[in-house]
Design a protein around this motif. Structure first.
Motif, PDB file in Angstrom:
ATOM      1  N   GLU A  45       1.021   8.405   9.627  1.00  0.00           N
ATOM      2  CA  GLU A  45       1.830   8.770  10.785  1.00  0.00           C
ATOM      3  C   GLU A  45       1.118   8.348  12.062  1.00  0.00           C
ATOM      4  OE1 GLU A  45       4.331  12.577  12.405  1.00  0.00           O
ATOM      5  OE2 GLU A  45       2.578  12.932  11.179  1.00  0.00           O
ATOM      6  N   ALA A  94       2.810   7.470  -0.346  1.00  0.00           N
ATOM      7  CA  ALA A  94       3.110   6.547   0.759  1.00  0.00           C
ATOM      8  C   ALA A  94       1.830   5.859   1.213  1.00  0.00           C
ATOM      9  CB  ALA A  94       3.742   7.293   1.921  1.00  0.00           C
ATOM     10  N   THR A 126       9.041   9.947   2.975  1.00  0.00           N
ATOM     11  CA  THR A 126       8.967   8.499   2.848  1.00  0.00           C
ATOM     12  C   THR A 126       7.627   7.938   3.305  1.00  0.00           C
ATOM     13  OG1 THR A 126      11.343   8.331   3.170  1.00  0.00           O
ATOM     14  CG2 THR A 126      10.064   6.330   3.547  1.00  0.00           C
ATOM     15  N   TYR A 127       7.123   8.413   4.430  1.00  0.00           N
ATOM     16  CA  TYR A 127       5.933   7.804   5.029  1.00  0.00           C
ATOM     17  C   TYR A 127       4.641   8.576   4.826  1.00  0.00           C
ATOM     18  CZ  TYR A 127       9.208   4.695   7.248  1.00  0.00           C
ATOM     19  OH  TYR A 127      10.185   3.766   7.465  1.00  0.00           O
ATOM     20  N   ARG A 171       1.579   4.354   4.245  1.00  0.00           N
ATOM     21  CA  ARG A 171       1.497   4.321   5.712  1.00  0.00           C
ATOM     22  C   ARG A 171       0.959   5.649   6.220  1.00  0.00           C
ATOM     23  NH1 ARG A 171       7.152   1.425   7.338  1.00  0.00           N
ATOM     24  NH2 ARG A 171       6.997  -0.181   5.793  1.00  0.00           N
ATOM     25  N   TYR A 178      11.595  11.517   6.668  1.00  0.00           N
ATOM     26  CA  TYR A 178      10.493  10.742   7.246  1.00  0.00           C
ATOM     27  C   TYR A 178       9.169  11.135   6.602  1.00  0.00           C
ATOM     28  CZ  TYR A 178       6.916   9.403  10.605  1.00  0.00           C
ATOM     29  OH  TYR A 178       5.785   8.896  11.183  1.00  0.00           O
TER      30      TYR A 178
END
Length: 187
Positions: free
Chosen positions: A173, A169, A163-164, A171, A160
């Motif tokens: 959190e 990335a 990836t994020y 995006r 996670y």
């Protein structure tokens, strides 16, 4: 959660028979995640190992289970996407144990040389997620599957974060660990 091959697939002899026995469990675990976009993270097989710590036969068996579990997860979601005609961005990804270790080190999981990796990991997960339930045996020690469940969380969390939240990335959190809800893994 975990799937106990020794109890649930007791009569199964081959790896394929055991996977057949576990298919209902995989379907049941994935059913809450049939809608929406999410990732499933699996620990990549080890290319080598420290002699004397883990038998090669055990590593090969675990690699086989991970391969079959990851394929089954992918197959189930491909079937769902085909029936619903909705490319939902459901992916399976493998993450190498050394990558997991490096990412989780930044999260505060540091395992000193000679340290009890399983216990330290279990304690870390319990501290990070107070609701993480640890089941004890009659002697008051954690059942072995507790360590596998903690390892699964670590792999999912590292996947996670990579990836994020990596520098590439796009995006960010959201609050807390709610983003992990769709991160499933097999240890």
């Amino acid at each position: 959660d975990h799937f106990d091959f020794a109890k649930t697939a007791k009569g199964a002899e081959s790896l394929h028979d055991k996977m057949d026995e576990s298919q209902w469990w995989i379907d049941d675990m994935l059913s809450p995640y049939f809608s929406g976009s999410h990732h499933h993270f699996f620990e990549e097989r080890l290319a080598n190992f420290a002699a004397g710590r883990t038998m090669l036969q055990t590593l090969m068996k675990l690699a086989g289970f991970n391969a079959l579990f990851s394929y089954e997860v992918w197959r189930i979601h491909q079937t769902i996407n085909t029936f619903e005609s909705c490319g939902k961005g459901i992916t399976t990804q493998f993450i190498h144990p050394s990558t997991v270790k490096a990412i989780m080190k930044r999260e505060g999981l540091v395992i000193p040389k000679g340290g009890d990796k399983k216990k330290i990991t279990l304690d870390f997960v319990k501290k990070k997620i107070p609701a993480f339930e640890i089941f004890l045996n009659k002697n008051g020690n954690p059942h072995p599957y507790n360590f596998d469940r903690a390892d699964s969380y670590i792999v999912a969390r590292a996947g996670y974060l990579r990836t994020y939240l990596s520098k590439d990335a796009k995006r960010t959190e959201t609050s807390g660990d709610q983003g992990d809800a769709g991160s499933r893994t097999t240890a």
